[in-house]
Write an enzyme that holds these catalytic residues in place. Structure first.
Site, short mmCIF file in Angstrom:
data_model
loop_
_atom_site.label_atom_id
_atom_site.label_comp_id
_atom_site.label_asym_id
_atom_site.label_seq_id
_atom_site.Cartn_x
_atom_site.Cartn_y
_atom_site.Cartn_z
N LEU A 1 0.87 -1.17 0.00
CA LEU A 1 0.00 0.00 0.00
C LEU A 1 0.91 1.22 0.00
O LEU A 1 1.97 1.21 0.62
CB LEU A 1 -0.89 0.03 1.25
CG LEU A 1 -1.99 -1.02 1.40
CD1 LEU A 1 -2.69 -0.85 2.74
CD2 LEU A 1 -3.00 -0.93 0.27
N ASP A 2 0.48 2.28 -0.68
CA ASP A 2 1.24 3.53 -0.62
C ASP A 2 1.36 3.99 0.83
O ASP A 2 0.48 3.70 1.65
CB ASP A 2 0.55 4.63 -1.44
CG ASP A 2 0.53 4.34 -2.93
OD1 ASP A 2 1.33 3.50 -3.37
OD2 ASP A 2 -0.30 4.94 -3.63
N ARG A 3 2.40 4.74 1.11
CA ARG A 3 2.65 5.19 2.48
C ARG A 3 1.43 5.91 3.08
O ARG A 3 1.09 5.70 4.24
CB ARG A 3 3.87 6.13 2.49
CG ARG A 3 4.23 6.64 3.87
CD ARG A 3 5.48 7.49 3.81
NE ARG A 3 5.85 7.98 5.13
CZ ARG A 3 6.92 8.71 5.37
NH1 ARG A 3 7.73 9.05 4.39
NH2 ARG A 3 7.20 9.11 6.60
#
Length: 316
Positions: A143-145
């Site tokens: 997942l993106d940060r």
């Protein structure tokens, strides 16, 4: 402290590693090495499989001989700084499900899934500190940060292989909630737009719609409409980097709080409403659990601040 691997290593792949991507394999072998460096040595051809150059997405086969060049490896810290300890302890309360083969987390926004690219600490490092007895802990996906929500972590190689196969065969269903600018139209149910990664002069990576990019598809469903915004459920069919963020932008409805692909004026309005992060949340996942021999559906609730924002907007 740091230690140097001064000589080339030749590693022969065992059957249990078959099917794993070379970039993921190298991350397990080169603990402490930034992800950016791993991709650099892959791009330069310093890593060879059976004496040939390979791409990061190459899937390993039993018997493959991997040439690993000398790299600078950071020794794992035995003691985490107090700020990181707080983050690690917070991960315990974020666990949605756990058994002997799988751990499912409701990842907080603002925490990277792994260290690298200037970060020495991420979710996977935190979980390894939280579960020091676990011999195997690997991310199933990413997942993106700034994206929150469901993150799968395998505790056994067999589980990792099974879930990766489900991702490849597109039998795993992932659903996200996104608050987007404007009124999403009911007829806009699917966005099919090829995506291509680009690297800016600054070194920052950005994804754009490009006819030469990889085929990408996201399905959408309206959940709730507000004045000037829409809450949509997003279901990615493919799993490209930043896919949902770029596809919503391509459709004319960038996600609230997106500092890379968003709309500044819309984001400012959302900040005034109390939004302090990217409004993208992995809310639900469905997959087959090979150990339990059943299909599982897990849900991750929105954090209280996002729920409060939606309540406030609904009453406006």
């Amino acid at each position: 402290m740091k230690q140097d691997n001064q000589s080339v290593r030749l590693l022969t792949i065992e059957a249990e590693h078959e099917g794993q991507r070379i970039d993921n394999f190298l991350r397990t072998q080169l603990k402490g090495v930034p992800k950016s460096l791993i991709y650099r040595i892959l791009r330069k051809g310093e890593v060879r499989v059976n004496k040939k150059r390979i791409k990061p997405e190459y899937k390993l086969l039993a018997g493959d001989v991997i040439r690993v060049p000398p790299v600078r490896v950071a020794e794992r810290e035995e003691v985490l700084p107090s700020a990181r300890l707080d983050s690690v302890q917070g991960l315990e309360s974020a666990i949605l499900y756990e058994d002997d083969a799988l751990l499912v987390l409701n990842k907080p926004s603002g925490m990277a899934v792994h260290g690298g690219s200037g970060l020495s600490f991420g979710v996977i490092e935190g979980l390894r500190a939280l579960r020091p007895q676990a011999r195997f802990l690997e991310l199933v996906h990413r997942l993106d940060r700034d994206t929150s929500g469901i993150l799968l972590v395998a505790k056994k190689r067999s589980m990792l292989r099974s879930l990766h196969e489900q991702l490849r065969e597109k039998t795993m269903d992932k659903h996200y909630l996104a608050l987007v600018r404007g009124q999403w139209q009911p007829h806009q149910k699917v966005v099919k737009a090829p995506l291509k990664k680009n690297e800016l002069a600054s070194g920052e990576r950005i994804v754009r719609v490009d006819r030469d990019g990889k085929p990408s598809e996201t399905r959408f469903r309206i959940v709730q409409k507000f004045d000037g915004a829409t809450l949509v459920e997003c279901s990615p069919v493919t799993g490209r980097t930043h896919q949902i963020r770029v596809h919503t932008l391509h459709a004319g409805h960038p996600i609230a709080g997106d500092d890379k692909y968003g709309d500044r004026q819309f984001d400012e309005k959302m900040r005034e409403q109390g939004l302090g992060r990217l409004f993208l949340h992995a809310c639900r996942i469905r997959f087959f659990h090979p150990g339990r021999e059943e299909t599982m559906t897990l849900e991750a609730p929105l954090e209280p601040a996002l729920k409060k924002l939606l309540t406030r907007m609904a009453g406006a």
